[in-house]
Design a protein around this motif. Structure first.
Motif, PDB file in Angstrom:
ATOM      1  N   SER A 196      -4.047  12.674  -2.342  1.00 25.14           N
ATOM      2  CA  SER A 196      -3.954  12.986  -3.946  1.00 25.14           C
ATOM      3  C   SER A 196      -4.582  14.291  -4.193  1.00 25.14           C
ATOM      4  O   SER A 196      -4.453  15.124  -5.310  1.00 25.14           O
ATOM      5  N   LYS A 197      -5.553  14.757  -3.628  1.00 28.40           N
ATOM      6  CA  LYS A 197      -6.434  15.783  -3.923  1.00 28.40           C
ATOM      7  C   LYS A 197      -5.576  17.151  -3.628  1.00 28.40           C
ATOM      8  O   LYS A 197      -5.750  18.042  -4.253  1.00 28.40           O
ATOM      9  N   GLU A 198      -4.401  17.109  -2.796  1.00 29.96           N
ATOM     10  CA  GLU A 198      -3.522  17.984  -2.533  1.00 29.96           C
ATOM     11  C   GLU A 198      -2.501  18.158  -3.927  1.00 29.96           C
ATOM     12  O   GLU A 198      -1.689  19.026  -3.954  1.00 29.96           O
ATOM     13  N   TYR A 199      -2.704  17.252  -4.658  1.00 33.21           N
ATOM     14  CA  TYR A 199      -1.642  17.208  -5.786  1.00 33.21           C
ATOM     15  C   TYR A 199      -2.290  17.154  -7.087  1.00 33.21           C
ATOM     16  O   TYR A 199      -2.288  15.737  -7.734  1.00 33.21           O
ATOM     17  N   PRO A 200      -3.280  17.998  -7.485  1.00 39.20           N
ATOM     18  CA  PRO A 200      -3.947  17.595  -8.641  1.00 39.20           C
ATOM     19  C   PRO A 200      -3.335  17.655 -10.062  1.00 39.20           C
ATOM     20  O   PRO A 200      -4.158  17.018 -10.773  1.00 39.20           O
TER      21      PRO A 200
ATOM     22  N   ILE B  12      -5.593   8.291  -1.987  1.00 35.31           N
ATOM     23  CA  ILE B  12      -6.731   9.007  -2.525  1.00 35.31           C
ATOM     24  C   ILE B  12      -6.999  10.271  -1.974  1.00 35.31           C
ATOM     25  O   ILE B  12      -7.086  11.340  -2.534  1.00 35.31           O
ATOM     26  N   ARG B  13      -6.966  10.538  -0.798  1.00 34.64           N
ATOM     27  CA  ARG B  13      -7.186  11.473   0.080  1.00 34.64           C
ATOM     28  C   ARG B  13      -6.125  12.636  -0.077  1.00 34.64           C
ATOM     29  O   ARG B  13      -6.503  13.711  -0.530  1.00 34.64           O
TER      30      ARG B  13
END
Ligand SMILES: NC(=O)C1=CN([C@@H]2O[C@H](COP(=O)(O)OP(=O)(O)OC[C@H]3O[C@@H](n4cnc5c(N)ncnc54)[C@H](O)[C@@H]3O)[C@@H](O)[C@H]2O)C=CC1
Ligand SMILES: CC(C)CC(=O)C(=O)O
Ligand SMILES: [Mg+2]
Length: 352
Positions: free
Chosen positions: A205-209, A202-203
């Protein structure tokens, strides 16, 4: 001149490796091949499944082409001497934490799949398996006497956040290059290891919106793979779940004899092997399907040697032989030409 370590191993390993080498040799690539024994074959010759000379050979090679290891006759050996330690040891020694296992159903093989053709036609899943952590490598492990006096076996399932982060980045990048949908498989409803896995996914994933991240428990993932496999594009999971789910995904493609794989480290070195084992039940009969080994050689050209065009040439030759109707026994269906392992190798060479 690129150096390729050729480790055929046990069982059908030498039979299918001979076909992959036939294909590479026919392409007259600027490679120097160095062969060595691993697995049961190395144990029989040298008393160890992974002699240190083989690890050194793998480290100084540009890529490793691996067959398969294992034979049930070695099942009673102490674990550190069993043939399977050769592949586990190489993965660890080379830091091969990424395992790409593409499950692609060639149109000609929809009839060979254990699912209905409409469920698998056009199937193209990329399974990204973490390969150097989890319960396969966790310490401590062993046998002990439990508090109530019973002998017990125990293993340690574990993942550290950085291990999950680096495989997460590989999976998200792969998803970015495909349909931007990533399924992460865990068992976070029960296992702490999986909670760390999920929180990290989840963390990252923030770098791959642009990528949609979906979580799936492993039991459900096993079911979805046979219920609606085409809904899955890129799937990322740990070592144990990835091992099991990739064999399941293999059957969607017609046979485990079709599933190639690439194991890669941080610096692009790689080991390329079929996803199956040494198939002792059919070893020495010249009936094994060599296509997973041949397609693994294509992955080697693509991922470790920067030879995309040559990789595609092999993949196209495989498509051609399937279109021509050539089938080993595992993928044979009515109306096709049944061929042996070596005849399949010859057909691929002719189709190059
Ligand atoms: N990376 C490796 O070297 C691996 C080694 N193994 C080892 O291989 C040995 C046999 O294990 P199994 O569980 O039987 O798995 P397996 O994958 O060797 O065989 C499972 C079934 O699939 C068939 N099969 C596998 N590859 C095939 C091919 N290319 N063409 C046609 N049919 C094929 C076999 O005949 C067998 O019926 C064991 O010692 C195991 O530990 C298992 C998996 C991976
Ligand atoms: C034999 C095991 C060590 C590995 C395995 O089954 C696999 O990588 O698919
Ligand atoms: Mg396996």
């Amino acid at each position: 001149m690129k150096k390729i370590a050729v480790l055929a191993g046990d069982g059908i390993g030498p039979e299918i490796m001979a076909q992959a080498l036939k294909v590479l040799t026919a392409m007259k690539l600027p490679f120097e091949y160095e062969e060595a024994l691993v697995g049961g074959a190395a144990y029989a010759a040298f008393g160890h499944p992974l002699p240190k000379e083989v690890v050194e050979l793998a480290k100084r090679s540009d890529a490793v082409l691996f067959g398969a290891v294992g034979d049930f006759k070695y099942d009673t050996l102490p674990r550190h001497l069993r043939p399977e330690q050769a592949i586990l040891g190489l993965r660890k020694a080379l830091g091969l934490f990424v395992n790409l296992r593409p499950a692609v159903c060639f149109p000609e093989l929809t009839a060979a799949s254990s699912l209905k053709p409409e469920l698998v036609s056009g199937l193209d899943i990329l399974l990204v398996r973490e390969l150097t952590g989890d319960v396969y490598f966790g310490q401590p492990r062993g046998k002990r006497i439990s508090p109530d006096g019973a002998e017990e076996g125990f293993d340690t399932m574990r993942y550290a956040v950085p291990e999950v982060e680096r495989i997460a980045h590989v999976a998200f990048k792969a998803a970015m290059g495909r349909n931007k949908h990533l399924v992460s498989v865990d068992k976070a409803n029960v296992l702490e290891t999986s909670q760390v896995w999920r929180d990290t996914m989840i963390r990252v994933s923030k770098e791959y919106p642009e990528v949609t991240l979906e979580h799936m428990y492993v039991d459900n993932a096993a079911m979805q793979l046979v219920k609606a496999p085409k809904k899955i594009d890129v799937m990322v999971t740990g070592n144990l779940f990835g091992d099991i789910l990739s064999d399941e995904a293999a059957m969607l493609t017609g046979s485990i004899g079709m599933l190639a794989s690439a194991a890669l480290n941080e610096i692009g070195q790689g080991l390329f092997e079929p996803s199956h084992g040494s198939a002792p039940d059919i070893a020495g009969m010249n009936i094994a399907n060599p296509l997973a080994q041949i397609l693994s050689a294509a992955m080697m050209l693509r991922y470790s040697l920067g030879m995309e065009e040559e990789a595609v040439r092999i993949e196209n030759a495989v498509k051609t032989v399937l279109a021509q109707g050539y089938r080993t026994g595992d993928i044979w269906s009515e109306g096709c030409k049944k061929v042996s392992c070596s005849e399949m190798g010859d057909a691929v060479v002719a189709a190059l």
